[in-house]
Write a protein that holds these residues in place. Sequence first.
Motif, PDB file in Angstrom:
ATOM      1  N   LEU A 193      14.876  13.070  36.325  1.00 45.16           N
ATOM      2  CA  LEU A 193      14.024  13.322  37.461  1.00 45.16           C
ATOM      3  C   LEU A 193      14.461  12.480  38.568  1.00 45.16           C
ATOM      4  N   LEU A 194      14.456  10.966  38.310  1.00 46.98           N
ATOM      5  CA  LEU A 194      14.731  10.305  39.239  1.00 46.98           C
ATOM      6  C   LEU A 194      16.043  10.621  40.254  1.00 46.98           C
ATOM      7  N   ILE A 195      16.978  11.146  39.456  1.00 47.65           N
ATOM      8  CA  ILE A 195      18.128  11.771  40.201  1.00 47.65           C
ATOM      9  C   ILE A 195      18.047  12.972  40.995  1.00 47.65           C
ATOM     10  N   ALA A 196      17.250  13.912  40.080  1.00 52.19           N
ATOM     11  CA  ALA A 196      16.985  15.127  40.644  1.00 52.19           C
ATOM     12  C   ALA A 196      16.099  15.256  41.967  1.00 52.19           C
ATOM     13  N   ILE A 197      15.213  14.400  41.859  1.00 50.40           N
ATOM     14  CA  ILE A 197      14.000  14.596  42.976  1.00 50.40           C
ATOM     15  C   ILE A 197      14.601  14.146  44.464  1.00 50.40           C
ATOM     16  N   PRO A 198      15.431  13.152  44.781  1.00 50.23           N
ATOM     17  CA  PRO A 198      15.927  13.056  46.046  1.00 50.23           C
ATOM     18  C   PRO A 198      17.006  14.100  46.148  1.00 50.23           C
ATOM     19  N   LEU A 199      17.865  14.465  45.306  1.00 51.18           N
ATOM     20  CA  LEU A 199      18.823  15.532  45.534  1.00 51.18           C
ATOM     21  C   LEU A 199      18.123  16.807  46.077  1.00 51.18           C
ATOM     22  N   ILE A 200      17.401  17.153  45.235  1.00 49.25           N
ATOM     23  CA  ILE A 200      16.619  18.641  45.682  1.00 49.25           C
ATOM     24  C   ILE A 200      16.015  18.449  47.191  1.00 49.25           C
ATOM     25  N   ALA A 201      15.299  17.141  47.272  1.00 51.42           N
ATOM     26  CA  ALA A 201      14.736  16.935  48.872  1.00 51.42           C
ATOM     27  C   ALA A 201      15.754  16.933  49.715  1.00 51.42           C
ATOM     28  N   ALA A 202      16.808  16.407  49.356  1.00 50.07           N
ATOM     29  CA  ALA A 202      17.975  16.342  50.484  1.00 50.07           C
ATOM     30  C   ALA A 202      18.470  17.680  50.745  1.00 50.07           C
ATOM     31  N   ILE A 203      18.533  18.494  49.923  1.00 51.72           N
ATOM     32  CA  ILE A 203      19.057  19.908  50.130  1.00 51.72           C
ATOM     33  C   ILE A 203      17.918  20.650  50.972  1.00 51.72           C
ATOM     34  N   VAL A 204      16.554  20.392  50.617  1.00 56.34           N
ATOM     35  CA  VAL A 204      15.451  21.190  51.425  1.00 56.34           C
ATOM     36  C   VAL A 204      15.586  20.256  53.019  1.00 56.34           C
ATOM     37  N   ALA A 205      15.710  19.080  53.058  1.00 56.08           N
ATOM     38  CA  ALA A 205      15.792  18.463  54.277  1.00 56.08           C
ATOM     39  C   ALA A 205      16.525  18.971  55.337  1.00 56.08           C
ATOM     40  N   LEU A 206      17.801  19.650  55.008  1.00 52.84           N
ATOM     41  CA  LEU A 206      18.811  20.147  55.710  1.00 52.84           C
ATOM     42  C   LEU A 206      18.398  21.225  56.510  1.00 52.84           C
ATOM     43  N   PHE A 207      17.277  22.041  55.883  1.00 55.95           N
ATOM     44  CA  PHE A 207      16.791  23.284  56.334  1.00 55.95           C
ATOM     45  C   PHE A 207      15.595  23.234  57.181  1.00 55.95           C
ATOM     46  N   VAL A 208      14.948  21.961  57.494  1.00 53.06           N
ATOM     47  CA  VAL A 208      13.843  21.986  58.276  1.00 53.06           C
ATOM     48  C   VAL A 208      14.071  21.329  59.315  1.00 53.06           C
ATOM     49  N   GLU A 209      12.739  21.100  60.476  1.00 55.93           N
ATOM     50  CA  GLU A 209      13.135  20.157  61.626  1.00 55.93           C
ATOM     51  C   GLU A 209      12.799  19.050  61.232  1.00 55.93           C
ATOM     52  N   ALA A 210      12.963  18.028  62.402  1.00 56.51           N
ATOM     53  CA  ALA A 210      13.334  16.529  62.234  1.00 56.51           C
ATOM     54  C   ALA A 210      12.059  16.137  61.570  1.00 56.51           C
ATOM     55  N   SER A 211      10.768  16.524  62.056  1.00 54.73           N
ATOM     56  CA  SER A 211       9.678  15.563  61.639  1.00 54.73           C
ATOM     57  C   SER A 211       9.244  15.876  60.307  1.00 54.73           C
ATOM     58  N   THR A 212       9.598  17.242  59.845  1.00 50.88           N
ATOM     59  CA  THR A 212       9.394  17.664  58.527  1.00 50.88           C
ATOM     60  C   THR A 212      10.510  17.016  57.580  1.00 50.88           C
ATOM     61  N   ALA A 213      11.589  16.668  58.101  1.00 45.43           N
ATOM     62  CA  ALA A 213      12.597  15.937  57.210  1.00 45.43           C
ATOM     63  C   ALA A 213      12.224  14.588  56.900  1.00 45.43           C
ATOM     64  N   ILE A 234      21.159   5.435  42.029  1.00 40.71           N
ATOM     65  CA  ILE A 234      20.423   5.710  40.526  1.00 40.71           C
ATOM     66  C   ILE A 234      21.331   6.202  39.434  1.00 40.71           C
ATOM     67  N   GLY A 235      22.330   7.288  39.558  1.00 46.33           N
ATOM     68  CA  GLY A 235      23.142   7.730  38.836  1.00 46.33           C
ATOM     69  C   GLY A 235      24.121   6.620  38.091  1.00 46.33           C
ATOM     70  N   VAL A 236      24.658   5.694  39.086  1.00 44.09           N
ATOM     71  CA  VAL A 236      25.509   4.589  38.826  1.00 44.09           C
ATOM     72  C   VAL A 236      25.073   3.855  37.678  1.00 44.09           C
ATOM     73  N   PHE A 237      23.709   3.399  38.086  1.00 46.22           N
ATOM     74  CA  PHE A 237      23.182   2.479  37.095  1.00 46.22           C
ATOM     75  C   PHE A 237      22.554   3.045  35.763  1.00 46.22           C
ATOM     76  N   CYS A 238      22.432   4.376  35.720  1.00 48.58           N
ATOM     77  CA  CYS A 238      21.991   4.732  34.065  1.00 48.58           C
ATOM     78  C   CYS A 238      22.993   5.861  33.696  1.00 48.58           C
ATOM     79  N   ALA A 239      24.204   5.897  34.244  1.00 54.08           N
ATOM     80  CA  ALA A 239      25.171   6.747  33.707  1.00 54.08           C
ATOM     81  C   ALA A 239      25.928   6.017  32.141  1.00 54.08           C
ATOM     82  N   GLN A 240      26.102   6.697  31.163  1.00 52.43           N
ATOM     83  CA  GLN A 240      26.593   6.176  29.806  1.00 52.43           C
ATOM     84  C   GLN A 240      27.910   7.005  29.740  1.00 52.43           C
ATOM     85  N   ASP A 241      28.363   7.564  30.365  1.00 50.21           N
ATOM     86  CA  ASP A 241      29.676   8.461  30.300  1.00 50.21           C
ATOM     87  C   ASP A 241      30.596   7.864  31.323  1.00 50.21           C
TER      88      ASP A 241
END
Length: 509
Positions: free
Chosen positions: A9-29, A122-129
């Motif tokens: 979740l810690l990785i997915a939330i900013p990742l999903i938000a990043a995709i959404v932010a690309l398709f909205v106006e500046a204030s919403t982003a 966050i992925g760097v610090f929690c990756a185990q592979d």
Amino acid sequence: MSGLPILSLLIAIPLIAAIVALFVEASTARWIALGATLIDLVLGIMMWRAYVPGGPQWQFVEHIGLAGNSLSWALGIDGIALMLIMLSVFLMPICIGASWRAIEKRVPEYMAAFLLMEALMIGVFCAQDLLLFYIFFEGGLIPMYLIIGIWGGAERIKASYKFFLYTLAGSVLMLIAMLVMIGIAGTSSIPALMAYDFAPGLQNWLWLAFFASFAVKMPMWPVHTWLPDAHVQAPTAGSVILAGVLLKMGGYGFIRFSLPMFPEASAHYLPLVFVLSGIAVVYTSLVALVQHDMKKLIAYSSVAHMAFVTFGLFAFNRQGIEGAMLVMLSHGLVSGALFLCVGVIYDRLHTREIARYGGLSNNMPGYALLFMLFTMASVGLPGTSGFVGEFLSLTGTYRASSWGAAVATTGIILGAAYMLYLYRRICFGTLDNADAAAMPDLDAREYWLLAPIAAVVLSMGVYPESFLKPMRADVGRLLTRIERAAPAGDAHLTPGKPPLRVIEAEEKH
């Protein structure tokens, strides 16, 4: 929190938000980015509260086989990774707040780049592979490259290319070493590789390959030259996250890979690390003394502070390693705050030349107070976060090498010289520039950005146990792994006192 895949979740939330932010106006982003980073901060606090110090080494473990099990979505953290993740999620909403008014060009893409950066950190610090770690580790180059190259200063293209090429070149060797390790050990699991004993001759080559990557990332002298350029050209928030978190990936790499996987090689190359760290402390501190640009001065101070980290990590004792971790956490907060302080007055006067300022304590007393706190923390004043880490790191270094501790101590003296010089020139002295004299004090948004960092800097200085406790058992496990290779130190014992190793052994029983 059982059953909740909190790391994903810690990785997915900013990742999903990043995709959404690309398709909205500046204030919403802006609001999407702030909301996503605050959600991650709340999840991080929940994870810290649920973490069991002294419990299983790896907690919140997730594992999904990918690509025929040659690559696994394997996540899990120990206390060391927990504290670095907390540093990341704490600084990221502050970075978004610092960019609120400063960035007006291509705002959705800017916010998306920062959100992608948070997910990869966050992925760097929690990756185990091993291969998953490499993907996250190298992936972080891309958003930082874009942040510097698109929203940076006048020479942003040169600085972004320099940053990218330096860090990528070292990591190519690390990838080759990783493939060799997987072929020999038959696994890409980081916990399994941390317990695997590679042949001493092979260890030397593998250690050098990893060192090439982590030394650039720290950065260590002489591969530090990309850092001042990157800081000067990066926007304020880019400098905060670069100094606050990205530099810590090198130190984390030494703790997670170089020391436990190649203990004999780490001991063999200890003189090399100490020599490079000693040069870094003295040379970069002297260079910082003659800087006219505020950002360059703080950038060179970062190289000197990271030398305390490498001194402590390769001291092969508890004081050194715990001190190095505290220095990393403290530096992440303090250097980030110092770059924010530079950004505050840069937004008003649009120059970073130290000579253009002076006497700001008259018209900006709130700013001068907070700037003084962060300056004192950088110097290592008792009661601030900087003191505890540097004291422990120097203690551990002295046990390993008295000359190394002596050279490192000069960094504290020189650090006081260049930081107090910076503070005096900006906040005191004569106020010759009428524009500087007319600058207003901090507004509410700027107080909200700096006050939380000030609170944590003071709490770490007054009660460091809350930050050390989650890491203590993991430092002990690391010491158990590397003690067979620990070189004998040259520290002189107090007459009539037993050796420190005897005292530690008695404490265990």
